[in-house]
Design an enzyme around this catalytic site. Structure first.
Site, short mmCIF file in Angstrom:
data_model
loop_
_atom_site.label_atom_id
_atom_site.label_comp_id
_atom_site.label_asym_id
_atom_site.label_seq_id
_atom_site.Cartn_x
_atom_site.Cartn_y
_atom_site.Cartn_z
N LYS A 1 0.85 -1.20 0.00
CA LYS A 1 0.00 0.00 0.00
C LYS A 1 0.88 1.24 0.00
O LYS A 1 0.63 2.21 -0.73
CB LYS A 1 -0.93 0.00 1.23
CG LYS A 1 -2.09 -0.98 1.08
CD LYS A 1 -2.85 -1.20 2.38
CE LYS A 1 -3.96 -2.24 2.16
NZ LYS A 1 -4.63 -2.67 3.37
N GLN B 1 -5.07 -1.38 9.53
CA GLN B 1 -4.97 -2.69 8.90
C GLN B 1 -5.61 -3.77 9.79
O GLN B 1 -5.27 -3.90 10.96
CB GLN B 1 -3.49 -3.02 8.63
CG GLN B 1 -3.26 -4.34 7.92
CD GLN B 1 -3.83 -4.36 6.50
OE1 GLN B 1 -3.66 -3.42 5.74
NE2 GLN B 1 -4.52 -5.43 6.16
N ASP C 1 -11.42 2.88 3.88
CA ASP C 1 -11.83 1.47 3.74
C ASP C 1 -13.33 1.36 3.51
O ASP C 1 -13.83 0.29 3.12
CB ASP C 1 -11.46 0.68 5.00
CG ASP C 1 -10.24 -0.20 4.79
OD1 ASP C 1 -9.94 -0.52 3.62
OD2 ASP C 1 -9.61 -0.58 5.79
#
Ligand code: NAD
Length: 281
Positions: A52, A96, A119
């Site tokens: 990422k 995460q 997200d």
């Protein structure tokens, strides 16, 4: 059969995003910033986060990774999120997953400002997506959606079957396809006859976590099949779709690896840029 090349699609999307970041920089004199919080030292999470960060830098975003040891207190993480929420240089925050057991996932998700929730997991974004309003959309289904649209721009009236009903994949994917006027069926572990449901589908999105569950005789000729699954097996990483046999009946199919995975990361960058743009309005 069209082999949907996720690596190529992601590279194209990253190039588009890179140009957009340059334009945004010229207009606002700053670039979108993404902060990823990584807790613990689980190998897959470390790899995802590294990828990422690399991709974010490649398109010109400002990116930062904040690492905490496995034993970090929940409050420390929540306080850091509050601090990032207030920081005008941060457009997107991602924690995460999975998290250590002592940290409440839902609390973490709900502490991130919906406007910075890249997200798309915050209940506000989930609600906005299902109401058809502007929202961050979870990265994996967004990537799947963009690949499906490239193959078939007009999805109206198509029958779409999701395999799996997770908040991460099946449910948001269903919302995206519903918005495109598909007739959507969400199947799950208690579905009575999964094969019969799949055989009806013009589009199948498999997000289950069972190696090669979807066989050729489950797939209607010329269906589009998107394989989200990542399963470690003796023969290596395989998806939820029996690739070799399904490739003989499907119109288009994503490989594993090299399909949905690369697009997921590119969509995270896209979401970060969208959050930045909304914040500048
Ligand atoms: P999950 O475990 O949260 O959900 C799995 C879903 O599958 C559940 O809704 C369950 O009801 C359903 N299911 C289980 N057994 C079934 C059966 N026999 N028939 C029909 N449905 C069944 O999983 P998830 O987080 O949505 O992930 C699914 C898969 O996608 C995993 O392999 C994961 O590693 C992979 N994944 C890939 C990416 C990517 O970027 N490519 C991203 C996220 C997840």
């Amino acid at each position: 059969m069209i082999l949907i090349d996720g690596k190529k699609a992601a590279a194209e999307l990253r190039e588009e995003l890179k140009q957009e970041v340059l334009q945004l920089k010229a207009k606002h004199n700053k670039v979108p910033g993404l902060t990823v919080i990584l807790i613990g030292d689980m190998a897959p999470s470390q790899i995802y986060v590294r990828n990422k960060e690399k991709s974010a830098n490649e398109v010109g975003l400002k990116s930062e990774v904040i690492k905490y040891p496995e034993a970090v207190e929940e409050k420390t993480v929540l306080d850091k999120i509050e601090e990032l929420n207030k920081d005008e240089n941060i457009s997107g925050i991602l924690v995460q997953l999975p998290l250590p057991k002592h940290i409440d996932k839902q609390k973490v998700i709900e502490t991130i400002l919906p406007e910075k929730d890249v997200d798309g997991f915050h209940p506000m974004n989930v609600g906005n997506l299902s109401s058809g309003y502007e929202s961050s959309v979870p990265c994996t289904p967004l990537g799947c959606y963009l690949m499906i649209k490239k193959i078939e721009p007009n999805l109206s009236g198509k029958k779409a079957v999701m395999i799996g009903r997770s908040n991460l994949n099946g449910k948001p994917m269903a919302q995206l396809l519903l918005k495109e006027n598909c007739t959507v069926t969400i199947t799950h572990s208690k579905t009575k006859d999964l094969k019969a449901e799949c055989l009806e589908a013009d589009i199948i999105v498999a997000a289950v976590g069972i190696p090669e569950l979807v066989k050729a005789d489950w797939v209607k000729k010329d269906a589009i099949v998107i394989d989200v699954g990542i399963n470690k097996t003796e023969k290596g990483i395989v998806g939820d779709v029996a690739f070799d046999e399904v490739s003989k009946v499907a119109k288009a199919l994503t490989p594993v690896p090299g399909g949905v995975g690369p697009m997921t990361i590119a969509c995270l960058l896209k979401n970060t840029i969208e959050c930045f743009k909304r914040s500048q309005k």
